[in-house]
Design a protein around this motif. Sequence first.
Motif, PDB file in Angstrom:
ATOM      1  N   ASN A  48      32.318  44.224  56.094  1.00  0.00           N
ATOM      2  CA  ASN A  48      32.177  45.566  56.666  1.00  0.00           C
ATOM      3  C   ASN A  48      31.479  46.500  55.692  1.00  0.00           C
ATOM      4  N   MET A 108      27.788  48.262  56.244  1.00  0.00           N
ATOM      5  CA  MET A 108      27.610  49.706  56.181  1.00  0.00           C
ATOM      6  C   MET A 108      26.561  50.090  55.143  1.00  0.00           C
ATOM      7  N   VAL A 157      32.787  58.975  66.990  1.00  0.00           N
ATOM      8  CA  VAL A 157      33.268  58.016  65.987  1.00  0.00           C
ATOM      9  C   VAL A 157      32.150  57.671  65.005  1.00  0.00           C
ATOM     10  N   PHE A 158      30.961  57.449  65.553  1.00  0.00           N
ATOM     11  CA  PHE A 158      29.820  57.094  64.715  1.00  0.00           C
ATOM     12  C   PHE A 158      29.473  58.253  63.770  1.00  0.00           C
ATOM     13  N   SER A 211      31.476  60.573  62.669  1.00  0.00           N
ATOM     14  CA  SER A 211      32.521  60.658  61.649  1.00  0.00           C
ATOM     15  C   SER A 211      32.316  59.619  60.563  1.00  0.00           C
ATOM     16  N   LYS A 212      31.953  58.402  60.981  1.00  0.00           N
ATOM     17  CA  LYS A 212      31.720  57.350  59.999  1.00  0.00           C
ATOM     18  C   LYS A 212      30.506  57.662  59.124  1.00  0.00           C
ATOM     19  N   GLU A 238      31.407  60.170  56.514  1.00  0.00           N
ATOM     20  CA  GLU A 238      32.114  59.543  55.392  1.00  0.00           C
ATOM     21  C   GLU A 238      31.134  58.875  54.444  1.00  0.00           C
ATOM     22  N   THR A 293      33.521  56.482  51.520  1.00  0.00           N
ATOM     23  CA  THR A 293      33.816  55.088  51.862  1.00  0.00           C
ATOM     24  C   THR A 293      34.013  54.258  50.591  1.00  0.00           C
TER      25      THR A 293
END
Length: 785
Positions: free
Chosen positions: A143, A147, A233-234, A236-237, A240, A246
């Motif tokens: 993951n 990212m 959601v995307f 927010s990610k 981060e 992250t």
Amino acid sequence: HGARLLLAAIAVVALCAPAVAATHPRRSLNLRSDPAQRSLLATFADSSLPTFDGFAAVSLPATEPIRVFDAPKGAATTPKDEAKAKSSGGFFSGWNAHHVGGTLVFISFFAFLLVLIPTVQREKAVYEEAVKPSGETLGAFLNYRFMDWFTSNVYAPSIVLVFLTLTLIVCGAVLYSFLVGGSPSKALWRIFVWSTASPAEGETSGGGRFLGTIVTVCGLIILSLLLGIVSEVFSSKMNEIKTGATRVVEGDHVLILGYTDCTRLLLEELGKARASEGGGVFVILAKEPKDEVEAAVGGDGLNLRGSRLIVRSGSQCSMRDLKKVCAGSAKQIVILADTTAGPEEADARSLRTLVALKTRNWPLSAESRIVVQCCSEPNRTLFKELYGEAGKVEVVIVGDIVAKLMAQSAFQPRLARVFGMMLGFEGDEFYMKEWPELTGRTFREVAFMFQEAVVIGVMSGEKCLVNPDWEYRIKDGDEIIVLAEDDGSYFPNDKPWPSKDDEVPKTPLTTARELAEQSMRGDNAQKVLVLGWNSKVAPLMAALESMVPKGSSLTFYSHREVEDREEEIGKLEAEKGQEYENLTINHKLVEDEKFTSRLALDGLNHTQYDTIFVLAEEEKSKSEADERTMAALIQMKWIAAGSQEARTFQPVIETCEDATAEHLECCGFTNYVHSNSLVSMALAAVTEDPSVNMIYANFMSGLENTFEFRRYSDFLKGEVRLPTKISFWQAAYHASIIGQVIVVAWTEADKDGQLHFVMNPKDKLTPRLWTADDRLVVIRRLRDV
């Protein structure tokens, strides 16, 4: 390999299915042109039903007879049809747009898979080797890697969208073919229509089309809601990721704790060191926002030579943030001193960071190292012993190195530039290696057995012997310290040079005592002027105290209050346990905004000073500090030009930015020290090889060896003429006869006739032209005095 073979088999079946279906013979039936039959068949043809009583219904214009084709259950009904079927039996015959488009879609999908699976396998191998021992899961690692790739590759969103679309329609088409029947290539179109929420396709009645329209609109509303949730959601990610919140899932990386003006140069030096290995991974944990650090570090063409840079925001004392950057699995951790604070405060913050690492025994590997940039000499032992594990922590007091180089550069201009050639990873650098075949030989013999390197010492166990006695014999386990271009670029010869007596000219030489006396500063008191005030004042004063005779004076010109300066000097004397005996301290106060004023500088009478130092103001940015320095220098040069004093104005200048060096050269100033560059090169060198720290400490302590420029005539008796030609080893051999003197570099003229220093000349045997302007760079042992 098994997965690849299975994918290949599935791909062959999927690709061949439409072709095989296209090559089967078909038989046709001509139906009567009865309106009732035609209407019935047309209804089935336009409906979503794929077959009618085993026949595939196809509607044609009213002027043509309706033909119904069935599945290939036998031969054609007529000899003419049989002949036509046989003649069309090629593999690609009967293909249409559906078959061609479907084949391209299947090829694209399986091409994606054949690239994706090996990539995942490679990432799993990296995980097993470097990350798994730290306790991280494979899912977390994959993951993190996805990212990292998704945010660093501009084409990543398009690639992911195409792959997901292909996965949806291909998997759906395969399932449709198995569950409903029909060609996979035709099923692709059906799945694509469904995925676009168009249920009204194929409907002929008004009510059905109306219902389909309503359902489509409702589907779009639901899809919009879904997209809104996914988008949230995307976003927010992504936020981060952009803010550096992250986690980092890496192993064997270099972790840099803190961000200073030296960080960019440190990264470039580490990139040079890792270039031969294909690059490395550098992770920065800084209190500043991630985007600010990336903009400051990555601007102006940062060249990491294949290495990757990852930035995260957080506190270097927080256990959560240290875990976020995988401090436990790091190969090296570099703790940078906070240049915005005073020396003691900066060391206090570094000390807390070291305690935080010790709490979890990070880094975990026995081969990992922690390099701490220390600001105050008395704290060196504390940093070394705090962690507990011997050899785990290396302490570098780079400010002392810069200050001592500046002090030496006052008497030997451009010395700092030559020393920087040994610090960096471009050109020659320090290497240590054991050579069992040299055991039992003397250091003099070993020094003249490496034609591609310059031997400067021996690493005997934990002891670093720089420039040992010529008669020291190499023991088992001893490592030879050399300056060489690369670790594999040098090998010892079978015999030491010279193999014949006539290879070295018989020349009357001076003595070690006479050579040492030439280096003494004399009995004349020195007048020293220092412009500015920063953390390098303490080591600079200590170095000057040991270099100048008694009765010398040191004058400070700064906006810092005199009481504050005297208090700081008093603390320095208390730390040393003695007062400055050779130096008399004077102070001149100037307003900060008038530091570069012509009137204020004219009142200094700087032409009466023997040595002038210009220090960079640490309270200002790099650019502002260098602008201030340049303005003061130009004013002083203009004042000196109109003075009656015959002294040459060539001060020792501390710079912060690379571009400032070129500006100084343009104005005629050549004796400068790039402090940030030296700090970065020293930290990078110790990070890559902790043993180098002992070599630097030996050079800069001034207790055992000194770094000097020499004329070749310094080695000759006074009445001996200077030779017109000489080789590098001839000069080195004559220096070794005089005493403990090692020649490491000499000057060479370029095509324009300008002299520049060459470290470790590769041709050490061929004599070259030598002039009175040429110089040698030597390491001289002080104990021979």
